[in-house]
Enzyme design. Structure first.
Site, mmCIF file in Angstrom:
data_model
loop_
_atom_site.group_PDB
_atom_site.id
_atom_site.type_symbol
_atom_site.label_atom_id
_atom_site.label_comp_id
_atom_site.label_asym_id
_atom_site.label_seq_id
_atom_site.Cartn_x
_atom_site.Cartn_y
_atom_site.Cartn_z
ATOM 1 N N TYR A 178 0.969 -1.236 0.026
ATOM 2 C CA TYR A 178 -0.179 0.051 -0.001
ATOM 3 C C TYR A 178 0.990 1.315 -0.012
ATOM 4 C CZ TYR A 178 -4.551 2.580 0.614
ATOM 5 O OH TYR A 178 -5.392 3.555 0.471
ATOM 6 N N LYS A 202 -2.944 8.582 2.734
ATOM 7 C CA LYS A 202 -4.202 8.259 3.581
ATOM 8 C C LYS A 202 -4.092 8.904 4.934
ATOM 9 C CE LYS A 202 -6.975 6.468 0.744
ATOM 10 N NZ LYS A 202 -8.338 7.152 0.160
#
Ligand code: NAD
Ligand code: 0WE
Length: 260
Positions: free
Chosen positions: A156, A163
């Site tokens: 990720y 995020k």
């Protein structure tokens, strides 16, 4: 009819599998009026098809959140159509593949900037022109989509950093906008096979393992994420701002992979 008389702009529908479409369906079910934006010409036809599949059909507007002229034009036409706004959904993210896959240490500045811009800064870019319209409505509610920033997820990488930036940004935005009765929250969704998840190697395996590990023993659906986002957009959530609400079948609370 939790969203009766509410006007909501939804940013981030690409196709029927999009989380933003799950949110749209929940909003429509509860009586909201919705306008969709789509990123570019490439997505226009698919989004138009979705917008026409509901009745009354939805207005769609082209808007690339990184191109200020398109943001300005989109909000001008929303102002002309509605004259106010009650809700705003930010359901967009992007990191260039070449900066996402090699790992965070190899991330180049240009890719870093793109990922943070598209995935976090655009929240501010679309909140800014929304504020005067929220004021006309006597307040507003903003919901962004995030993915568990409390842990590291292999692959990720740069998106995880983006995020975390998004979540910190929304807390400060919640502080900034709170006295104008504008709330800003995020839904932290569990993994879902959408366009943005396609082509990520090992995603199906991750879905299966996550399902086994989670308290509910399964993954979440865009309908479930949609219902929770709708709740945050509704007056039922009038006391909630600056929060990240996990809608992940409970995955985040589990440490080790659970035994069968
Ligand atoms: P999706 O591909 O359906 O949606 C992503 C959207 O971002 C697309 O509509 C795309 O057009 C839009 N977008 C990208 N760059 C843009 C730009 N510059 N301007 C305007 N729009 C732009 O995938 P999704 O999974 O529904 O993703 C929606 C949100 O949910 C993203 O923020 C994603 O990070 C988040 N999320 C996804 C999952 C998951 O597993 N799918 C889990 C948690 C959070
Ligand atoms: O936010 C996301 C993914 C967003 C995304 C996807 C891509 C793929 C294509 C952002 N940028 C790009 N760039 C591309 O070139 N998710 C929450 C879904 C996701 O992606 C993962 C995940 C999960 C979950 C990647 C690795 C591990 C888990």
């Amino acid at each position: 009819m939790l969203m009766k008389n509410k006007k909501v702009l939804v940013v981030g529908v690409a196709n029927r599998a999009s989380i933003a479409w799950g949110i749209t369906e929940a909003l429509l079910r509860e009586g909201a009026e919705v306008i969709l934006t789509y990123q570019n010409e490439r997505l226009k036809e698919r989004v138009a098809e979705l917008a026409e599949s509901v009745s009354p059909k939805l207005e769609i507007i082209e808007m690339d959140a990184t191109i200020p002229a398109t943001v300005e034009a989109a909000f001008a036409s929303i102002e002309a159509r509605w004259g106010k706004l009650d809700g705003l959904v930010h359901s967009i993210a992007f990191a260039p593949k070449e900066d996402l896959t090699p790992g965070i240490v190899k991330t180049k500045l240009e890719g870093w900037n793109t990922a943070i811009q598209v995935s976090a800064y655009t929240l501010l870019e679309i909140m800014r022109p929304a504020m005067p319209l929220f004021e006309k409505a006597g307040g507003g509610s903003v919901v962004a989509l995030t993915y568990d920033t409390t842990k590291v997820f292999p692959n990720y990488n740069l998106m995880g950093v983006a995020k975390a930036t998004l979540e910190a940004t929304l807390r400060y935005a919640a502080w900034d906008a709170g006295r104008k009765n504008v709330r800003v929250n995020a839904v932290s969704a569990g993994p879902i096979k959408t366009l943005a998840a396609r082509g990520i190697s090992g995603f199906s395996k991750m879905l299966d393992e996550g399902a086994k590990k989670s308290p509910l023993g399964r993954n979440v659906t865009t309908e479930e994420v949609g219902n929770s986002a709708m709740f945050l957009l509704s007056d039922l959530a009038s006391g909630i701002t600056g929060q990240t609400l996990f809608v992940d079948a409970g995955q985040v609370i589990v440490g080790a992979a659970a035994s069968e």
